[in-house]
Design a protein around this motif. Sequence first.
Motif, mmCIF file in Angstrom:
data_model
loop_
_atom_site.group_PDB
_atom_site.id
_atom_site.type_symbol
_atom_site.label_atom_id
_atom_site.label_comp_id
_atom_site.label_asym_id
_atom_site.label_seq_id
_atom_site.Cartn_x
_atom_site.Cartn_y
_atom_site.Cartn_z
ATOM 1 N N ALA A 117 0.839 -1.198 0.000
ATOM 2 C CA ALA A 117 0.000 0.000 0.000
ATOM 3 C C ALA A 117 0.874 1.248 0.000
ATOM 4 O O ALA A 117 2.008 1.229 0.479
ATOM 5 C CB ALA A 117 -0.909 0.003 1.223
ATOM 6 N N GLY A 118 0.340 2.350 -0.549
ATOM 7 C CA GLY A 118 1.037 3.625 -0.529
ATOM 8 C C GLY A 118 1.569 4.016 -1.892
ATOM 9 O O GLY A 118 1.656 3.193 -2.806
ATOM 10 N N THR A 119 1.916 5.291 -2.023
ATOM 11 C CA THR A 119 2.483 5.792 -3.263
ATOM 12 C C THR A 119 3.955 5.377 -3.363
ATOM 13 O O THR A 119 4.550 4.936 -2.372
ATOM 14 C CB THR A 119 2.404 7.324 -3.322
ATOM 15 N N ILE A 120 4.525 5.559 -4.539
ATOM 16 C CA ILE A 120 5.948 5.249 -4.705
ATOM 17 C C ILE A 120 6.777 6.113 -3.763
ATOM 18 O O ILE A 120 7.735 5.629 -3.134
ATOM 19 C CB ILE A 120 6.394 5.468 -6.167
ATOM 20 N N GLU A 121 6.413 7.406 -3.655
ATOM 21 C CA GLU A 121 7.150 8.295 -2.744
ATOM 22 C C GLU A 121 7.104 7.777 -1.313
ATOM 23 O O GLU A 121 8.112 7.790 -0.599
ATOM 24 C CB GLU A 121 6.586 9.714 -2.806
ATOM 25 N N GLN A 122 5.928 7.307 -0.891
ATOM 26 C CA GLN A 122 5.783 6.782 0.474
ATOM 27 C C GLN A 122 6.603 5.509 0.660
ATOM 28 O O GLN A 122 7.239 5.310 1.706
ATOM 29 C CB GLN A 122 4.302 6.515 0.773
ATOM 30 N N LEU A 123 6.611 4.655 -0.362
ATOM 31 C CA LEU A 123 7.363 3.404 -0.263
ATOM 32 C C LEU A 123 8.868 3.663 -0.285
ATOM 33 O O LEU A 123 9.635 2.959 0.377
ATOM 34 C CB LEU A 123 6.961 2.464 -1.396
ATOM 35 N N VAL A 124 9.296 4.672 -1.041
ATOM 36 C CA VAL A 124 10.713 5.062 -1.040
ATOM 37 C C VAL A 124 11.107 5.551 0.343
ATOM 38 O O VAL A 124 12.161 5.175 0.884
ATOM 39 C CB VAL A 124 10.977 6.152 -2.099
ATOM 40 N N HIS A 125 10.253 6.391 0.930
ATOM 41 C CA HIS A 125 10.541 6.927 2.266
ATOM 42 C C HIS A 125 10.563 5.800 3.296
ATOM 43 O O HIS A 125 11.424 5.763 4.183
ATOM 44 C CB HIS A 125 9.482 7.966 2.636
ATOM 45 N N GLU A 126 9.640 4.868 3.139
ATOM 46 C CA GLU A 126 9.575 3.727 4.062
ATOM 47 C C GLU A 126 10.842 2.882 3.963
ATOM 48 O O GLU A 126 11.428 2.472 4.985
ATOM 49 C CB GLU A 126 8.352 2.884 3.701
ATOM 50 N N ARG A 127 11.299 2.630 2.734
ATOM 51 C CA ARG A 127 12.517 1.842 2.535
ATOM 52 C C ARG A 127 13.735 2.588 3.092
ATOM 53 O O ARG A 127 14.602 1.977 3.732
ATOM 54 C CB ARG A 127 12.714 1.575 1.038
ATOM 55 N N SER A 128 13.797 3.883 2.881
ATOM 56 C CA SER A 128 14.920 4.668 3.393
ATOM 57 C C SER A 128 14.955 4.634 4.913
ATOM 58 O O SER A 128 16.021 4.442 5.519
ATOM 59 C CB SER A 128 14.825 6.115 2.902
ATOM 60 N N ASN A 129 13.807 4.815 5.542
ATOM 61 C CA ASN A 129 13.747 4.769 7.011
ATOM 62 C C ASN A 129 14.205 3.412 7.537
ATOM 63 O O ASN A 129 14.951 3.329 8.528
ATOM 64 C CB ASN A 129 12.317 5.044 7.499
#
Length: 465
Positions: free
Chosen positions: A91-103
Amino acid sequence: MTEIRLHNTKTRKKEGFQPIDPNNVRIYVCGPTVYDRAHMGNARAVIVFDTAYRLLRQVYGAEHVTYVRNFTDVDDKINATALARKEAGAAGTIEQLVHERSNETIGWYLADMAALGALEPDLMPRATEFIAQMVEMIKVLIEKGHAYAAEGHVLFSVDSWREGYGKLSGRSVDDMIAGARVEVAPYKKNPMDFVLWKPSTDELPGWDSPWGRGRPGWHIECSAMAHELLGDSFDIHGGGNDLQFPHHENEIAQSCCAHPEGEFARVWLHNEMLQVEGKKMSKSLGNFFTVRDLLDQGIPGEVIRFVFLSTHYRKPMDWTAKKAEEAEKTLRKWYGQLDTNNAQSAPSDTVVDALADDLNTAGVIAELHKLSAAGDAAGLRAGLTLLGLLSGDIPNWAVSATIDLSAFEAQLATAREAAMQSKDFSEVDRLKSALIAAGVEVRMSKTGVDLVAGPNFNPEDLEGL
């Protein structure tokens, strides 16, 4: 005050270190691209510059040193991971998933580096937090004739700064062009021109700019963050020698052209690369592993750090299992000599002077051997602390090692000797299983049996053995 001498890559010689402002000594180190676990090569740079940070704090005072290490969280590999998760139904936008992966990856990185005794830098900026500063720096470069826009890209013009480009790495622009084997984009005026800004597709992270929706090139990120946090000029810039060209060369070009009133970094420090058992670390050779891999194998972080510090940072470092075993034995001995109280004294002048001589960590270790032989527990503790090999109490894995397991070693050795005659190893297996279940590491070789109590050792589990 102790004189620090450092080998400056820019001048190719060891120099006396004179900070711009002794009350605000500033160091910038290129940090990781946060797409996966940190590997051992990443860790070497962290330990080298953590040691430099500790030395600067020792000499100038912790409150007078600012250490910046960035996180690159704009990258094709991070995007690829986010896209894969999206396609798998996340779930989530690509931007959100990128941020999630970075965190997620930043959390892993900080935990793994802490296990190696690395202090957290004073500032840990993320590239995505400084996009506005990057756009502004690119605007300045265009205005001054050092960059140009072409087909949605903005590129730095190497021809605009031929007098300075290549000095750090010792290359001439003409030689670099002659040796270039990459396919040159048609919009480049010079094959060596490099990207400051590039377009982003709608499904990938991007930011609005005067040149369209896009994202920064890798090199401009560090230039903008260093300038924003440390100013036009600062004292030390560090990183692995694989970054010397093109990354650091391009940083210098951008920064000196955008802010000619400063000199960017005065001193450049580069650490050499890491090998494993005499070979370059490579997935194809099967010798590629992360810091977490070693930690999960039960190799303590202090042992990993000790092995790294045993080789001078400007020499290639070879990680071997034998070195790790020897490091563990040495550290167990030293920790066992320390006083039980936590009183901390200042490290001796000989220890600090050794480290101040271009981060001669091997020299410091030689001094620690002398302190150990002399029974100087306070001096040994202070030296271990300066090197990041001790933080307060003795590590649990070393405390556990003081437990006498010689009776069980003799029992297992006897059982193994009998099994060699009878070919029935059931008793050996029973003893090994019981010892391992109790948190004991079992080492058996031709020379005998060695038992080491691990951090989860529970002596009650051995009562019936």
